[in-house]
Design a protein around this motif. Structure first.
Motif, short mmCIF file in Angstrom:
data_model
loop_
_atom_site.label_atom_id
_atom_site.label_comp_id
_atom_site.label_asym_id
_atom_site.label_seq_id
_atom_site.Cartn_x
_atom_site.Cartn_y
_atom_site.Cartn_z
N CYS A 78 10.13 59.05 -4.20
CA CYS A 78 10.90 60.12 -4.83
C CYS A 78 10.15 60.59 -6.07
CB CYS A 78 12.30 59.63 -5.20
SG CYS A 78 13.31 60.85 -6.05
N TYR A 85 10.20 66.26 -12.70
CA TYR A 85 10.28 66.05 -11.25
C TYR A 85 9.63 67.20 -10.51
CZ TYR A 85 14.43 68.83 -12.39
OH TYR A 85 15.27 69.78 -12.90
N SER A 93 10.41 61.93 -8.96
CA SER A 93 11.29 62.26 -10.07
C SER A 93 11.34 61.10 -11.05
CB SER A 93 12.70 62.57 -9.56
OG SER A 93 13.61 62.71 -10.63
N THR A 94 11.29 61.40 -12.34
CA THR A 94 11.42 60.34 -13.34
C THR A 94 12.89 59.97 -13.56
OG1 THR A 94 11.46 61.91 -15.19
CG2 THR A 94 9.31 61.06 -14.52
N ALA A 149 14.84 66.08 -5.42
CA ALA A 149 13.40 66.16 -5.65
C ALA A 149 12.62 65.86 -4.37
CB ALA A 149 13.00 65.18 -6.76
N GLY A 170 17.26 60.79 -8.56
CA GLY A 170 16.57 62.06 -8.47
C GLY A 170 16.45 62.58 -7.06
#
Length: 268
Positions: free
Chosen positions: A256, A237, A258-259, A248, A264
């Motif tokens: 967003c 992220y 972020s994985t 994130a 996240g």
């Protein structure tokens, strides 16, 4: 009478052929202006959101490359040639810091991304106003698992930049990145170096141009998917300075970075 009527009709037809009246043209211009005011920003937002989603996918590519290496070999993340010459004790401390960072609320910092409204993106190994508690940029090295994963995910040049920055060497141009000096008007005109991969990391304005004429810094960070069961998989992220893993970078378009998915950014 017939001739007069025919003449009147011909005259009226000729007037019609002359085109639109001034009032008609003004009405059309006003309508077009209204449509442009409403439609263009929406179209621009759609384009930018698409670019942001494309950029987000690169984080998934990086995550998947690292996790694939972990599945194949549980010690894969220690397979790296570091930018500094380390003895065994120093290298072990770096590895320990990396694994501690994977459990930390902000994660382990891989590298720093600077965006500026008037300058190109800048990649650094670290910065005092970025997340440095568990900065493990040295682990990227110039070869090994981390370097290979960066290349596979489309971040060519990042590991080379980090390695040269750690060594304190700045090259004007290499096969993978470029560098140039600039003077910071907000810091007594101090001279700094900006380094960026030749192949752009991102396409969106959000990750290429900041909202201010000064640097905004984010860190590319990594953390265990589940810190209670470490070692299974990592998440990647982009994190604003001082934020936690669930805060994130979140754009105005609702992306967003972020994985972890939506969670996240649920703490922002």
């Amino acid at each position: 009478m017939i001739r007069v009527s025919s003449f009147n009709r011909a005259s009226e037809n000729n007037r019609r052929k002359k085109g639109f009246s001034l009032i008609e043209i003004m009405v059309v211009i006003v309508i077009m202006g209204v449509l442009a005011t409403v439609g263009v920003p929406k179209l621009f937002n759609v384009i930018e959101k698409t670019k942001e989603k494309t950029d987000l996918m690169k984080l998934y590519y990086l995550r998947d490359a690292l996790n694939k290496a972990l599945i194949e070999n549980e010690t894969a993340l220690t397979n790296t040639v570091t930018a500094k010459k380390m003895n065994d004790e120093q290298f072990q401390k770096l590895i320990d810091k990396m694994y501690e960072g994977f459990k930390y609320e902000r994660g382990a910092t891989l590298f720093v991304i600077e965006v500026h409204n008037g300058l190109s993106v800048n990649v650094q190994n670290s910065h005092s106003s970025a997340n440095n508690t568990y900065n493990v940029s040295e682990i990227l090295g110039t070869s090994g698992t981390w370097c290979d994963a960066l290349r596979e995910a489309g971040f060519e040049g990042v590991a080379d930049i980090v390695a040269d920055r750690i060594k304190g060497t700045y090259k004007k141009e290499t096969d993978t990145y470029t560098s140039f000096s600039w003077n910071d008007a907000n810091n007594n005109n101090a001279e700094w170096q900006r380094t960026a991969p030749k192949k752009p990391m991102f396409t969106s304005l959000a990750l290429n141009k900041g909202k201010k004429n000064e640097n905004t810094r984010y860190t590319m960070s990594a953390r265990w998917t589940d810190v209670n069961h470490p070692g299974n998989s990592l998440e990647i992220y982009i994190l604003p300075n001082g934020k936690k893993w669930n805060q994130a970078f979140f754009t105005d378009n609702g992306t967003c970075f972020s994985t972890y998915g939506d969670k996240g950014c649920n703490g922002r």
